[in-house]
Design an enzyme around this catalytic site. Structure first.
Site, short mmCIF file in Angstrom:
data_model
loop_
_atom_site.label_atom_id
_atom_site.label_comp_id
_atom_site.label_asym_id
_atom_site.label_seq_id
_atom_site.Cartn_x
_atom_site.Cartn_y
_atom_site.Cartn_z
N GLU A 150 0.82 -1.21 0.00
CA GLU A 150 0.00 0.00 0.00
C GLU A 150 0.85 1.26 0.00
OE1 GLU A 150 -3.64 2.09 2.49
OE2 GLU A 150 -2.28 0.74 3.53
N ASP B 175 -0.80 -5.24 2.88
CA ASP B 175 -1.29 -4.05 3.56
C ASP B 175 -0.67 -4.07 4.96
OD1 ASP B 175 -2.57 -1.90 4.68
OD2 ASP B 175 -4.57 -2.45 3.96
N ILE C 15 -0.90 -2.12 7.65
CA ILE C 15 -1.89 -1.95 8.72
C ILE C 15 -3.24 -1.73 8.05
CG2 ILE C 15 -2.61 -0.69 10.78
CD1 ILE C 15 0.25 0.27 11.14
N ASP C 16 -4.06 -2.76 8.04
CA ASP C 16 -5.40 -2.63 7.50
C ASP C 16 -6.35 -2.33 8.66
OD1 ASP C 16 -7.27 -2.71 5.36
OD2 ASP C 16 -7.99 -4.63 6.12
N THR D 82 -6.71 1.28 9.56
CA THR D 82 -5.92 2.36 10.16
C THR D 82 -6.77 3.31 11.00
OG1 THR D 82 -6.05 3.49 8.03
CG2 THR D 82 -4.02 2.34 8.53
N ASP E 66 -5.75 -5.05 0.23
CA ASP E 66 -6.77 -5.19 1.26
C ASP E 66 -7.41 -6.58 1.23
OD1 ASP E 66 -6.71 -2.44 2.23
OD2 ASP E 66 -7.70 -1.89 0.35
#
Length: 325
Positions: free
Chosen positions: A77, A97, A99-100, A102, A244
């Site tokens: 990302e 990703d 940190i999905d 956020t 994602d």
């Protein structure tokens, strides 16, 4: 070209799980720092907040992958946002990703995760989703099943319970998200869609499906994981990205779930029986429109796959299509 068989994928899974847990420690560190800080940096808009830890986690992941698998490609990302956009090829490619979820991460809601997917020959073949706050680890490998490991417990095969039939949307718990794009076209289409999914057709809302309810976990990856484990009946999103959903797609498929793309994708497959409506092509993976439906058992009236297709059709007859920015 690199060849990945059963044994190679098992080895990569072990590496990826260890990497996810290492990254999880950094995510927890970031969460603690954010909760004790007086302000946060903003990215995209007030609902999609991110911090330096998003970049730090991705840099950690990239570095470890490069050391272990120097020939593998990488789509992330943060690197994508900064202009690094490699073309999807048949070569093994990690799709990440860091940190999905956020917004949850910034607000201290313990529903955020790292999502690590592996694409091979242009299809997702391995997925790891790790929520370090709850210590929930979801894993899936093509042809080898998917599992949930809680804390230091043993892996439990997904779905977590025997799936039940799904006669209609009126019996469904549906995962949805508002997303980062809050412009008038997409927010109107989503609002209208949510209204019809939730509303009572006998109380003034034509076309209402009166679903059991709509849920937003705030993380596309965790929404898909909830479908895989059988908690959600389906998850629909327009506007998220391959990183994602890549890991979640494998985990959901290995749990008996199915994935399709946009209204048009489903319509074309319905009109041509030679097209598999649930084959995840590169166009679906990168198409930013996803519908994931949980495993449904066979009944005397229809197979589980027929039921999944029926539900997908009913769903897309209900919601509005729109194009993300």
């Amino acid at each position: 070209m690199t060849s990945l068989g059963h044994a190679e994928l098992r080895s990569i899974l072990t590496f990826t799980v260890n990497l996810a847990r290492t990254a999880g420690t950094l995510i927890l560190e970031g969460s603690q720092a954010i909760q004790s800080a007086s302000d946060v940096n903003q990215k995209k808009n007030s609902v999609d907040l991110v911090t330096e830890y998003d970049v730090a986690v991705e840099n950690l992941v990239m570095s470890e992958i490069k050391k272990a698998y120097p020939t593998f490609k990488f789509i992330g990302e943060e690197s994508y946002s900064s202009g690094t956009r490699p073309e999807l090829t048949d070569e093994p490619t990690f799709c990440v990703d860091p940190i999905d979820g956020t917004t949850n991460f910034v607000h201290g809601v313990p529903l955020a995760c790292i999502s690590l997917g592996l694409i091979y020959q242009k299809r997702p073949v391995l997925g790891v989703i790790y929520n370090p706050f709850l210590q929930h680890l979801y894993t899936g490998v093509e042809g080898q099943g998917s599992f949930l490991t809680c804390g230091t417990g043993s892996p439990v095969k997904l779905p977590l319970a025997n799936p039940k039939p799904l006669p209609s949307l009126s019996k469904a718990l549906i995962g949805v998200e508002w997303g980062a794009d809050r412009g008038a076209p997409i927010i109107t289409a989503k609002s209208n869609s949510f209204l019809r999914l939730a509303a009572d057709p006998n109380d003034g809302v034509p076309g209402g499906r009166m679903a059991h309810s709509l849920r937003s976990l705030g993380s596309g990856a965790l929404n898909i994981a909830a479908v895989a484990q059988g908690s959600f009946d389906m998850f629909w999103e327009i506007g998220c990205w391959p990183w994602d959903v890549c890991a979640g797609i494998v985990i959901a498929q290995e749990a008996g779930g199915v994935v399709t793309g946009s209204h048009a994708v489903l319509a074309s497959a319905t009109g041509d029986r030679s097209i598999d409506p649930f084959k995840v092509t590169p166009e679906i993976l990168t198409g930013r429109k996803y519908l994931i439906i949980r495993k449904i058992p066979d009944t005397p009236q229809e197979t589980g796959r027929e039921a999944q297709l029926r539900i997908a059709k009913e769903f897309y007859e209900t919601v509005e299509d729109c194009d993300p920015k």
